[in-house]
Motif scaffolding. Structure first.
Motif, PDB file in Angstrom:
ATOM      1  N   PRO A   1       0.823  -1.220   0.000  1.00 15.09           N
ATOM      2  CA  PRO A   1       0.000   0.000   0.000  1.00 15.09           C
ATOM      3  C   PRO A   1       0.852   1.264   0.000  1.00 15.09           C
ATOM      4  N   VAL A   2       0.316   2.313  -0.592  1.00 14.08           N
ATOM      5  CA  VAL A   2       0.903   3.648  -0.455  1.00 14.08           C
ATOM      6  C   VAL A   2      -0.039   4.445   0.444  1.00 14.08           C
ATOM      7  N   PRO A   3       0.438   5.524   1.039  1.00 17.08           N
ATOM      8  CA  PRO A   3      -0.456   6.300   1.903  1.00 17.08           C
ATOM      9  C   PRO A   3      -1.718   6.725   1.148  1.00 17.08           C
ATOM     10  N   ALA A   4      -2.863   6.444   1.729  1.00 22.24           N
ATOM     11  CA  ALA A   4      -4.128   6.805   1.083  1.00 22.24           C
ATOM     12  C   ALA A   4      -4.234   8.322   0.893  1.00 22.24           C
ATOM     13  N   ARG A   5      -3.471   9.077   1.692  1.00 19.59           N
ATOM     14  CA  ARG A   5      -3.515  10.548   1.603  1.00 19.59           C
ATOM     15  C   ARG A   5      -2.380  11.062   0.704  1.00 19.59           C
ATOM     16  N   PHE A   6      -2.013  10.263  -0.291  1.00 24.64           N
ATOM     17  CA  PHE A   6      -0.904  10.585  -1.197  1.00 24.64           C
ATOM     18  C   PHE A   6      -1.076  11.980  -1.799  1.00 24.64           C
ATOM     19  N   PHE A   7      -2.285  12.295  -2.295  1.00 24.17           N
ATOM     20  CA  PHE A   7      -2.535  13.609  -2.888  1.00 24.17           C
ATOM     21  C   PHE A   7      -2.979  14.627  -1.846  1.00 24.17           C
ATOM     22  N   ALA A   8      -3.639  14.162  -0.799  1.00 22.20           N
ATOM     23  CA  ALA A   8      -4.123  15.082   0.234  1.00 22.20           C
ATOM     24  C   ALA A   8      -2.966  15.830   0.891  1.00 22.20           C
ATOM     25  N   MET A   9      -1.798  15.163   0.993  1.00 21.32           N
ATOM     26  CA  MET A   9      -0.648  15.792   1.653  1.00 21.32           C
ATOM     27  C   MET A   9      -0.002  16.871   0.791  1.00 21.32           C
ATOM     28  N   ARG A  10      -0.423  17.005  -0.467  1.00 17.12           N
ATOM     29  CA  ARG A  10       0.236  17.940  -1.383  1.00 17.12           C
ATOM     30  C   ARG A  10      -0.425  19.320  -1.410  1.00 17.12           C
ATOM     31  N   VAL A  11      -1.595  19.445  -0.826  1.00 18.56           N
ATOM     32  CA  VAL A  11      -2.330  20.723  -0.918  1.00 18.56           C
ATOM     33  C   VAL A  11      -2.852  21.117   0.456  1.00 18.56           C
ATOM     34  N   GLN A  12      -3.109  22.414   0.619  1.00 23.35           N
ATOM     35  CA  GLN A  12      -3.488  22.930   1.929  1.00 23.35           C
ATOM     36  C   GLN A  12      -4.835  22.401   2.402  1.00 23.35           C
ATOM     37  N   ASP A  13      -5.807  22.260   1.507  1.00 28.12           N
ATOM     38  CA  ASP A  13      -7.140  21.831   1.946  1.00 28.12           C
ATOM     39  C   ASP A  13      -7.262  20.314   2.045  1.00 28.12           C
ATOM     40  N   GLU A  14      -6.116  19.600   1.908  1.00 26.22           N
ATOM     41  CA  GLU A  14      -6.073  18.142   2.031  1.00 26.22           C
ATOM     42  C   GLU A  14      -7.032  17.455   1.061  1.00 26.22           C
ATOM     43  N   SER A  15      -7.262  18.072  -0.081  1.00 26.04           N
ATOM     44  CA  SER A  15      -8.077  17.498  -1.165  1.00 26.04           C
ATOM     45  C   SER A  15      -9.511  17.200  -0.733  1.00 26.04           C
ATOM     46  N   ARG A  16     -10.010  17.887   0.247  1.00 21.94           N
ATOM     47  CA  ARG A  16     -11.384  17.625   0.698  1.00 21.94           C
ATOM     48  C   ARG A  16     -12.373  17.884  -0.439  1.00 21.94           C
ATOM     49  N   GLY A  17     -13.176  16.874  -0.753  1.00 21.99           N
ATOM     50  CA  GLY A  17     -14.179  17.001  -1.808  1.00 21.99           C
ATOM     51  C   GLY A  17     -13.624  16.873  -3.207  1.00 21.99           C
ATOM     52  N   ALA A  18     -12.297  16.701  -3.358  1.00 21.15           N
ATOM     53  CA  ALA A  18     -11.700  16.625  -4.696  1.00 21.15           C
ATOM     54  C   ALA A  18     -11.868  15.218  -5.272  1.00 21.15           C
TER      55      ALA A  18
ATOM     56  N   ARG B   1     -12.199   8.408  -8.608  1.00 21.04           N
ATOM     57  CA  ARG B   1     -11.708   8.196  -7.241  1.00 21.04           C
ATOM     58  C   ARG B   1     -11.762   9.487  -6.430  1.00 21.04           C
ATOM     59  N   ASP B   2     -11.850   9.310  -5.134  1.00 22.49           N
ATOM     60  CA  ASP B   2     -11.769  10.409  -4.172  1.00 22.49           C
ATOM     61  C   ASP B   2     -10.282  10.714  -3.956  1.00 22.49           C
ATOM     62  N   LEU B   3      -9.832  11.913  -4.291  1.00 22.65           N
ATOM     63  CA  LEU B   3      -8.406  12.227  -4.206  1.00 22.65           C
ATOM     64  C   LEU B   3      -7.913  12.397  -2.776  1.00 22.65           C
ATOM     65  N   SER B   4      -8.806  12.556  -1.818  1.00 24.32           N
ATOM     66  CA  SER B   4      -8.346  12.689  -0.429  1.00 24.32           C
ATOM     67  C   SER B   4      -7.994  11.336   0.174  1.00 24.32           C
ATOM     68  N   THR B   5      -8.529  10.240  -0.403  1.00 31.66           N
ATOM     69  CA  THR B   5      -8.266   8.901   0.135  1.00 31.66           C
ATOM     70  C   THR B   5      -7.860   7.888  -0.939  1.00 31.66           C
ATOM     71  N   LEU B   6      -7.968   8.261  -2.210  1.00 30.23           N
ATOM     72  CA  LEU B   6      -7.748   7.364  -3.351  1.00 30.23           C
ATOM     73  C   LEU B   6      -8.742   6.211  -3.395  1.00 30.23           C
ATOM     74  N   ALA B   7      -9.824   6.321  -2.639  1.00 31.41           N
ATOM     75  CA  ALA B   7     -10.847   5.279  -2.651  1.00 31.41           C
ATOM     76  C   ALA B   7     -11.636   5.330  -3.957  1.00 31.41           C
ATOM     77  N   LEU B   8     -12.039   4.158  -4.426  1.00 32.61           N
ATOM     78  CA  LEU B   8     -12.846   4.070  -5.643  1.00 32.61           C
ATOM     79  C   LEU B   8     -14.258   4.553  -5.363  1.00 32.61           C
ATOM     80  N   ILE B   9     -14.743   5.491  -6.174  1.00 31.67           N
ATOM     81  CA  ILE B   9     -16.141   5.916  -6.095  1.00 31.67           C
ATOM     82  C   ILE B   9     -16.978   5.038  -7.007  1.00 31.67           C
ATOM     83  N   GLU B  10     -16.542   4.946  -8.267  1.00 27.07           N
ATOM     84  CA  GLU B  10     -17.190   4.008  -9.182  1.00 27.07           C
ATOM     85  C   GLU B  10     -16.320   3.867 -10.428  1.00 27.07           C
ATOM     86  N   ALA B  11     -16.535   2.765 -11.131  1.00 29.78           N
ATOM     87  CA  ALA B  11     -15.909   2.553 -12.432  1.00 29.78           C
ATOM     88  C   ALA B  11     -16.977   2.022 -13.371  1.00 29.78           C
ATOM     89  N   ILE B  12     -16.932   2.479 -14.615  1.00 31.24           N
ATOM     90  CA  ILE B  12     -17.922   2.052 -15.609  1.00 31.24           C
ATOM     91  C   ILE B  12     -17.196   1.422 -16.781  1.00 31.24           C
TER      92      ILE B  12
END
Length: 628
Positions: free
Chosen positions: A51-68, A85-96
């Motif tokens: 695993p890589v940190p789920a907050r991989f992108f959240a750590m790069r910006v001030q608002d921690e990618s909330r809602g991104a 995907r949710d950029l604050s956690t890299l969790a899958l939202i959906e794939a089609i």
């Protein structure tokens, strides 16, 4: 941002801190999720993905990618896969997944992984991640492929034998686990043996039977102790022997190449000698000279062929044997000179082959000698063991009982070692045919891959570069059978040494050569295994090349992306010279339409706020420059 990165070349332009690398990494992590590959190599039962940190992108910006969120649509032939995907956690939202059978919505990571692996014709998601990291994406950390033979094996395993990939990985894990367990048990045996040796030393002043038993036990332990250095020596000799065999194979290939070159020149010379003979009769004489078979009666004609060759070498007419009266029917002097030079090269390569063959033969003899010594050592140990059993029966009951208990512990440990050794051998027998099948599949694409690599590399490098197929000999565990794994290496002619040698290690080449050899190998893989369709995303391709090679690099990417079904996405700084114009040369007169200009779209850095006008003017100058 909404980017349509269709076929062709694309440039993501910006300065440090604007997010060029982040944009490419976002594409990669949208595809793979919050995982990365472990380092290539035989890893036992460890997972291929970490695993890589789920907050991989959240750590790069001030608002921690909330809602991104980010969405990526990728085509696989006629099918498409859209993943969000949710950029604050890299969790899958959906794939089609959309294809001929309709659309399917996937909401779990497991279902998504199964779907994308199937679209890539791969059996395991781990193999899909290998394609992402070793073929499609070439990020800042530069995972090497052409320089990493273990990574090549793992990639080819998934691409060329997808139905056997999981079984190969399973057998590999069994071998490594059994080998590791056996080594740990042997360490335990060594501890018990040392303790027993200490007890034998204490009994030194005991009665005659104990003294004899101690001596026999010491001799037995000494025999076992001598086995380890012999095994180590044997392993080193086997490795040297296998390396020598590789040199023999390479020398044989060089002799074959030189032989074909000489035979072609020899055939041309013979054709010149028969210049005055009609084509049909000429064909009959040439076949007689080369095959030494008469086409009229289909019998061997060695003496006649020898006579014809002698006449040719003496400058006489090969048909009648008379001296020639016309210079036009003689073999041209330059052709004879070239043929003689080719024959000298052939002799040199034959001599080299003879030397490396002798070296290989000597090493084989050394291996046999060490194996013989090892066999004698084991035979001596068995003899001491029999003597110990006789002496133990002569000991008083209490002493015999104590030593029997220690012996039982050793026997139990050795039995366990033997079980794990058999498990390893069984797994090796199971994997042998799988590796042979992978090697055969690799050899089927060998010529196409070598030819494609060599064709792409030739106009880029000043040196003579070619890809060669060079299987590596290796053990999967620290002990056990040696297998031949498919692998490719680079052969490069160095102007500094005026000689040709195989570059096996990444440290042997310059940074620019290192990166572009790897990139060209990935391009060749896309062309050969991807049916000349696929994408290549490269971060900072301009950073390692000088002004001259920057133009060549631009041409390289432009040529790759000029074919339908292929795209290249380059994240580049704003650099002078021909790199950017040459990359976008196929889109004149509006190359800027293929540019994602982060100077205008990204949140500006402090440097950009102060210098934006100058940067934008420089971009306009670069876009206006004609390709070179």
């Amino acid at each position: 941002m909404d980017l349509a990165l269709d076929d062709g070349a694309w440039m993501i332009l910006g300065v440090n801190g604007l997010g060029k690398s982040t944009l490419l990494l976002m594409m990669r992590y949208l595809l793979a999720g919050a995982v990365r590959l472990r380092d290539a190599g035989f890893a036992g039962s460890r997972s291929d993905l970490t695993p890589v940190p789920a907050r991989f992108f959240a750590m790069r910006v001030q608002d921690e990618s909330r809602g991104a969120q980010a969405t990526l649509t990728v085509s696989f032939g006629a099918d498409t896969l859209t993943v969000r995907r949710d950029l604050s956690t890299l969790a899958l939202i959906e794939a089609i997944h959309s294809g001929a059978a309709g659309s399917q919505t996937l909401t779990t990571e497991e279902a998504y992984r199964t779907a994308i692996s199937g679209l890539m014709n791969l059996a395991q998601f781990e193999d899909a991640v290998r394609v992402f990291d070793y073929v499609t994406f070439f990020p800042e950390q530069r995972l090497p492929l052409i320089w990493n033979l273990a990574a090549q094996f793992e990639l080819f395993r998934g691409l060329l034998t997808p139905d056997k990939s999981a079984e190969l990985r399973k057998r590999e894990a069994e071998i490594v686990s059994a080998d590791s367990a056996a080594r740990n048990l042997n360490a335990g045996i060594a501890r018990v043996t040392a303790r027993r040796a200490a007890e034998a030393k204490k009994a030194k002043n005991a009665d005659s039977t104990k003294v004899k038993l101690a001596a026999a036990q010491a001799s037995y332990d000494e025999a076992h102790k001598g086995e380890a250095p012999l095994l180590e020596e044997l392993e080193g000799l086997e490795e040297a022997r296998d390396d020598a065999l590789l040199q023999v194979k390479r020398a044989e290939r060089d002799v074959d190449d030189a032989t074909r070159e000489y035979e072609k020149l020899k055939y041309d010379a013979l054709q010149a000698a028969f210049a005055g003979v009609p084509a049909t009769e000429q064909y009959i004489f040439l076949r007689l000279l080369t095959d030494r078979i008469c086409l009229a009666c289909e019998q061997e004609a060695h003496s006649t062929a020898a006579e014809l060759a002698r006449r040719v070498s003496q400058g006489r007419c090969p048909v009648c044997g008379n001296p020639r009266h016309s210079a036009t029917t003689e073999i041209p002097a330059d052709l004879r000179d070239v043929a003689e030079e080719a024959y000298e090269r052939l002799q040199i390569r034959r001599d080299h082959l003879s030397r490396v063959a002798r070296s290989h033969s000597d090493l084989r003899a050394s291996v046999a000698s060490v194996e013989q010594r090892l066999s004698k050592l084991r035979s001596d140990a068995e003899a001491f063991s029999a003597q110990i059993r006789v002496l133990k029966r002569q000991l008083p009951l209490e002493d015999a009982a104590a030593m029997e208990e220690e012996e039982r512990r050793l026997i139990a440990l050795r039995e366990q070692v033997e079980i794990f050794r058999r498990d390893r051998i069984e797994a090796e027998e199971g994997i042998a045919s799988l590796i042979a099948g992978l090697k055969e599949a690799t050899e089927q694409i060998r010529v196409a891959l070598e030819d494609r690599f060599n064709a792409v590399a030739k106009p880029f490098f000043a040196e003579r570069v070619r890809l060669i197929y060079a299987p590596r000999e290796s053990k999967i565990g620290q002990q056990g059978a040696v297998f031949s794994f498919p692998a490719f290496e680079i052969e490069m002619t160095s102007g500094a040494s005026q000689g040709q040698f195989v570059r096996r290690h990444i440290e042997q080449v310059s940074l620019s050569q290192r990166e572009y050899l790897d990139l060209i190998f990935r391009m060749a893989l896309i062309d050969v295994l991807g049916g000349a369709q696929g994408s290549l995303a490269v971060d900072g391709p301009e950073g390692s090349v000088d002004a001259v090679f920057a133009e060549r690099a631009g041409d390289l990417f432009a040529d790759f992306a000029s074919q339908p079904g292929k795209s290249v996405i380059l994240a580049s700084n704003i650099v002078e010279g021909g790199f950017i114009p040459n990359t976008l040369r196929n889109y004149a007169p509006r190359p800027e339409k293929r540019v994602i200009n982060l100077l205008e779209q990204a949140v500006p850095t402090a440097a950009l706020r102060d210098l934006k006008t100058e940067y934008l003017r420089k971009v306009d100058e670069i876009m206006a420059r004609s390709p070179t």
